[in-house]
Design a protein around this motif. Structure first.
Motif, PDB file in Angstrom:
ATOM      1  N   GLY A 165       0.821  -1.209   0.000  1.00 31.01           N
ATOM      2  CA  GLY A 165       0.000   0.000   0.000  1.00 31.01           C
ATOM      3  C   GLY A 165       0.852   1.255   0.000  1.00 31.01           C
ATOM      4  N   ASN A 166       1.891   1.271   0.828  1.00 32.01           N
ATOM      5  CA  ASN A 166       2.751   2.452   0.884  1.00 32.01           C
ATOM      6  C   ASN A 166       3.465   2.671  -0.438  1.00 32.01           C
ATOM      7  N   THR A 167       3.886   1.587  -1.066  1.00 31.01           N
ATOM      8  CA  THR A 167       4.538   1.719  -2.374  1.00 31.01           C
ATOM      9  C   THR A 167       3.576   2.374  -3.362  1.00 31.01           C
ATOM     10  N   ALA A 168       2.346   1.867  -3.409  1.00 33.62           N
ATOM     11  CA  ALA A 168       1.358   2.442  -4.329  1.00 33.62           C
ATOM     12  C   ALA A 168       1.135   3.921  -4.023  1.00 33.62           C
ATOM     13  N   GLU A 169       1.037   4.237  -2.731  1.00 35.92           N
ATOM     14  CA  GLU A 169       0.801   5.631  -2.336  1.00 35.92           C
ATOM     15  C   GLU A 169       1.967   6.517  -2.747  1.00 35.92           C
ATOM     16  N   HIS A 170       3.197   6.049  -2.485  1.00 41.71           N
ATOM     17  CA  HIS A 170       4.373   6.849  -2.839  1.00 41.71           C
ATOM     18  C   HIS A 170       4.507   6.997  -4.351  1.00 41.71           C
ATOM     19  N   VAL A 171       4.221   5.922  -5.067  1.00 45.98           N
ATOM     20  CA  VAL A 171       4.299   5.975  -6.528  1.00 45.98           C
ATOM     21  C   VAL A 171       3.317   7.017  -7.052  1.00 45.98           C
ATOM     22  N   ILE A 172       2.070   6.911  -6.619  1.00 48.10           N
ATOM     23  CA  ILE A 172       1.021   7.781  -7.150  1.00 48.10           C
ATOM     24  C   ILE A 172       1.294   9.235  -6.794  1.00 48.10           C
ATOM     25  N   ASP A 173       1.785   9.455  -5.581  1.00 49.90           N
ATOM     26  CA  ASP A 173       2.039  10.825  -5.146  1.00 49.90           C
ATOM     27  C   ASP A 173       3.144  11.476  -5.975  1.00 49.90           C
ATOM     28  N   GLY A 174       4.117  10.673  -6.434  1.00 48.01           N
ATOM     29  CA  GLY A 174       5.242  11.235  -7.171  1.00 48.01           C
ATOM     30  C   GLY A 174       4.981  11.434  -8.650  1.00 48.01           C
ATOM     31  N   LEU A 175       3.812  11.061  -9.137  1.00 41.97           N
ATOM     32  CA  LEU A 175       3.541  11.116 -10.570  1.00 41.97           C
ATOM     33  C   LEU A 175       2.670  12.313 -10.927  1.00 41.97           C
ATOM     34  N   ASN A 176       2.902  12.861 -12.127  1.00 44.31           N
ATOM     35  CA  ASN A 176       2.047  13.969 -12.561  1.00 44.31           C
ATOM     36  C   ASN A 176       1.059  13.498 -13.625  1.00 44.31           C
ATOM     37  N   CYS A 177       0.901  12.170 -13.742  1.00 41.78           N
ATOM     38  CA  CYS A 177       0.001  11.623 -14.756  1.00 41.78           C
ATOM     39  C   CYS A 177      -1.047  10.733 -14.087  1.00 41.78           C
ATOM     40  N   ASP A 178      -1.971  10.238 -14.887  1.00 41.18           N
ATOM     41  CA  ASP A 178      -3.008   9.350 -14.365  1.00 41.18           C
ATOM     42  C   ASP A 178      -2.410   8.021 -13.914  1.00 41.18           C
ATOM     43  N   VAL A 179      -3.118   7.376 -12.988  1.00 43.06           N
ATOM     44  CA  VAL A 179      -2.698   6.055 -12.500  1.00 43.06           C
ATOM     45  C   VAL A 179      -3.899   5.118 -12.571  1.00 43.06           C
ATOM     46  N   LEU A 180      -3.694   3.952 -13.189  1.00 44.48           N
ATOM     47  CA  LEU A 180      -4.722   2.914 -13.206  1.00 44.48           C
ATOM     48  C   LEU A 180      -4.282   1.807 -12.264  1.00 44.48           C
ATOM     49  N   ALA A 181      -5.042   1.601 -11.188  1.00 46.03           N
ATOM     50  CA  ALA A 181      -4.694   0.595 -10.175  1.00 46.03           C
ATOM     51  C   ALA A 181      -5.584  -0.628 -10.356  1.00 46.03           C
ATOM     52  N   LEU A 182      -4.942  -1.799 -10.422  1.00 41.98           N
ATOM     53  CA  LEU A 182      -5.651  -3.061 -10.670  1.00 41.98           C
ATOM     54  C   LEU A 182      -5.519  -4.012  -9.495  1.00 41.98           C
ATOM     55  N   LYS A 183      -6.514  -4.877  -9.354  1.00 41.04           N
ATOM     56  CA  LYS A 183      -6.473  -5.937  -8.355  1.00 41.04           C
ATOM     57  C   LYS A 183      -6.178  -7.276  -9.033  1.00 41.04           C
ATOM     58  N   PRO A 184      -5.666  -8.229  -8.267  1.00 42.69           N
ATOM     59  CA  PRO A 184      -5.445  -9.565  -8.843  1.00 42.69           C
ATOM     60  C   PRO A 184      -6.774 -10.222  -9.212  1.00 42.69           C
ATOM     61  N   GLU A 185      -6.720 -11.208 -10.118  1.00 44.20           N
ATOM     62  CA  GLU A 185      -7.916 -11.996 -10.460  1.00 44.20           C
ATOM     63  C   GLU A 185      -8.471 -12.628  -9.186  1.00 44.20           C
ATOM     64  N   GLY A 186      -9.800 -12.645  -9.089  1.00 42.16           N
ATOM     65  CA  GLY A 186     -10.430 -13.313  -7.956  1.00 42.16           C
ATOM     66  C   GLY A 186     -10.438 -12.493  -6.679  1.00 42.16           C
ATOM     67  N   TYR A 187      -9.959 -11.226  -6.761  1.00 42.45           N
ATOM     68  CA  TYR A 187      -9.956 -10.383  -5.552  1.00 42.45           C
ATOM     69  C   TYR A 187     -11.388 -10.171  -5.068  1.00 42.45           C
ATOM     70  N   GLN A 188     -11.565 -10.296  -3.758  1.00 42.96           N
ATOM     71  CA  GLN A 188     -12.889 -10.046  -3.157  1.00 42.96           C
ATOM     72  C   GLN A 188     -12.794  -8.845  -2.228  1.00 42.96           C
ATOM     73  N   SER A 189     -13.636  -7.860  -2.478  1.00 43.97           N
ATOM     74  CA  SER A 189     -13.626  -6.677  -1.624  1.00 43.97           C
ATOM     75  C   SER A 189     -14.098  -7.059  -0.218  1.00 43.97           C
ATOM     76  N   PRO A 190     -13.470  -6.448   0.828  1.00 43.44           N
ATOM     77  CA  PRO A 190     -13.953  -6.706   2.191  1.00 43.44           C
ATOM     78  C   PRO A 190     -15.386  -6.233   2.408  1.00 43.44           C
ATOM     79  N   LEU A 191     -15.916  -5.419   1.476  1.00 42.34           N
ATOM     80  CA  LEU A 191     -17.299  -4.953   1.619  1.00 42.34           C
ATOM     81  C   LEU A 191     -18.303  -5.921   0.992  1.00 42.34           C
ATOM     82  N   GLN A 192     -17.786  -6.976   0.327  1.00 53.71           N
ATOM     83  CA  GLN A 192     -18.695  -7.984  -0.228  1.00 53.71           C
ATOM     84  C   GLN A 192     -19.245  -8.843   0.897  1.00 53.71           C
ATOM     85  N   ASN A 193     -20.503  -9.175   0.788  1.00 52.05           N
ATOM     86  CA  ASN A 193     -21.136 -10.023   1.817  1.00 52.05           C
ATOM     87  C   ASN A 193     -20.727 -11.467   1.649  1.00 52.05           C
TER      88      ASN A 193
END
Length: 309
Positions: A281-309
Motif C-alpha cells: 500500500g505504501n509503495t502504491a501511495e508513494h508511486v502515485i504521489d510522485g507522478l504527474n500523470c493518471d494512474v490505473l490501479a488493478l487488483k489480482p484476479e479473484g480479488y474479493q472486496s472486504p465490503l462484499q457479503n
C-alpha cells in the motif's frame, strides 16, 4: 472483449473542475460506454441537530440532495457530448468510499474514475481517506486522474514485479500488461514495461566480508532481465520498451514516467492484510504521489472486496 463499457465517475463537490468527468467522457467516446456521475455527500451538522425530529432531518437531507442533483446535472450538461449517455446519482453517506464500492458490487461497473487533489511538494500526501479506501477495497480497476493530457502516440507505463515467482504476482503482471495494451490500443499510445529490483542489502555487505556485492547485483539484474524478456515476448512488447532499474519501486517508476512523459501508469495493488498490505500500500501511495500523470490501479484476479457479503 471490449472493456470499460460501464463507467462510475466520482464527482468532487469541492471543485468546479471535474477532471474525472472529462476523462470519463474521453474514454467513453472510444468505448461507447455509459457513465454514471456519482456524488456522495454528508453534512455532519444536520445529523447532530437535536432540535430537529428525524422527519425534519430527512426533509433537510432531501433538500440538500436535490440542490446537489441540480448542480451535478448542470455540470454534466456543460461537458456532455450528445452521443454519450451520462446518468447522475447523489447519495447521502458519511463514509464516501462505501457507496462507491457498493455501486461497483451491485451495478457491475467496469472502472471507477476519480480525480486526485492537486498538491504542492510540501504536502506530500495527496490521498484523502476516500482515495485510500477505494484503492484498497474496490474490486474493479480504479483510474485516478491528474491534469496530464492523453496525446496520441504518447506513452503508457506498466509497472510490473517480474522478480517474484508467486502465482499471484505472475497473474497480476499479466493483467497489468493486458490492461496497458488494451488502453494503448484505445488511446493510440505506446506501452512500456518497468520493473525495479533491490540493491545489495547494506547489512549483508558489512556483516559478511566474503559477500560479493557486484556478483549479487549482476545476478539480480540478469534474473530480472530474463523474466522481463519473457513477459515482453508474451505480449509482443518491444524489448527497447522494457526498463529495469535498481532501487525503490516509487523512485524507478517515477523517474521512468517522467523521462517518457507518460500519460498513464498502470500498477497493481494487492489487497492483503497486515504488514504485506502496508508495504504494498505504501509503495502504491508513494508511486502515485510522485507522478504527474493518471494512474490505473488493478487488483489480482479473484480479488474479493472486504465490503462484499
Amino acid at each position: 472483449m471490449e472493456k470499460y463499457k460501464k463507467i462510475l465517475t466520482v464527482i468532487d463537490p469541492t471543485t468546479e473542475d471535474q477532471k474525472a468527468l472529462e476523462r470519463s467522457i474521453e474514454l467513453a467516446t472510444k468505448t461507447n460506454a455509459t457513465i454514471t456521475a456519482f456524488l456522495s455527500i454528508y453534512d455532519f451538522s444536520y445529523e447532530m441537530t437535536t432540535m430537529l425530529s428525524s422527519d425534519e432531518r430527512e426533509v433537510m437531507r432531501n433538500s440538500v440532495i436535490k440542490d446537489k442533483e441540480v448542480w451535478l446535472n448542470e455540470k454534466i450538461a456543460s461537458v456532455a457530448q450528445h452521443d454519450i449517455k451520462i446518468d447522475s446519482k447523489v447519495i447521502w453517506h458519511n463514509r464516501p468510499f462505501e457507496p462507491i464500492i457498493d455501486q461497483v458490487l451491485n451495478e457491475g461497473y467496469d472502472i471507477v474514475i476519480k480525480g486526485t487533489h492537486e498538491h504542492d511538494k510540501l504536502k506530500s500526501v495527496i490521498f484523502t481517506p476516500t482515495d485510500w479506501h477505494i484503492l484498497r477495497k474496490c474490486p474493479c480497476p480504479v483510474l485516478l486522474v491528474k491534469s496530464h493530457s492523453w496525446p496520441k502516440n504518447g506513452n503508457i507505463l506498466a509497472a510490473v514485479n517480474v522478480g517474484s515467482d508467486e502465482d499471484e504476482h505472475i497473474s497480476l503482471n499479466n493483467k497489468i500488461a493486458e490492461e496497458a495494451l488494451n488502453l494503448g490500443n484505445l488511446i493510440q499510445a505506446n506501452v512500456h514495461l518497468v520493473n525495479s529490483y533491490p540493491g545489495t542489502p547494506v547489512n549483508i555487505a558489512i556483516e559478511i566480508p566474503e559477500f560479493n556485492a557486484n556478483e549479487y547485483n549482476e545476478s539480480m539484474l540478469n534474473h530480472h532481465k530474463a523474466a522481463m524478456t519473457t513477459l515482453a515476448k508474451k505480449f509482443n512488447i518491444a524489448l527497447e520498451n522494457t526498463h529495469i532499474g535498481e532501487g525503490l519501486p516509487e523512485d524507478i517508476i517515477q523517474d521512468k514516467a517522467l523521462s517518457l512523459d507518460a500519460e498513464l501508469v498502470v500498477l497493481g495493488t494487492i489487497g492483503r492484510t497486515g504488514l504485506s498490505a502496508a508495504l504494498i500500500g505504501n509503495t502504491a501511495e508513494h508511486v502515485i504521489d510522485g507522478l504527474n500523470c493518471d494512474v490505473l490501479a488493478l487488483k489480482p484476479e479473484g480479488y474479493q472486496s472486504p465490503l462484499q457479503n
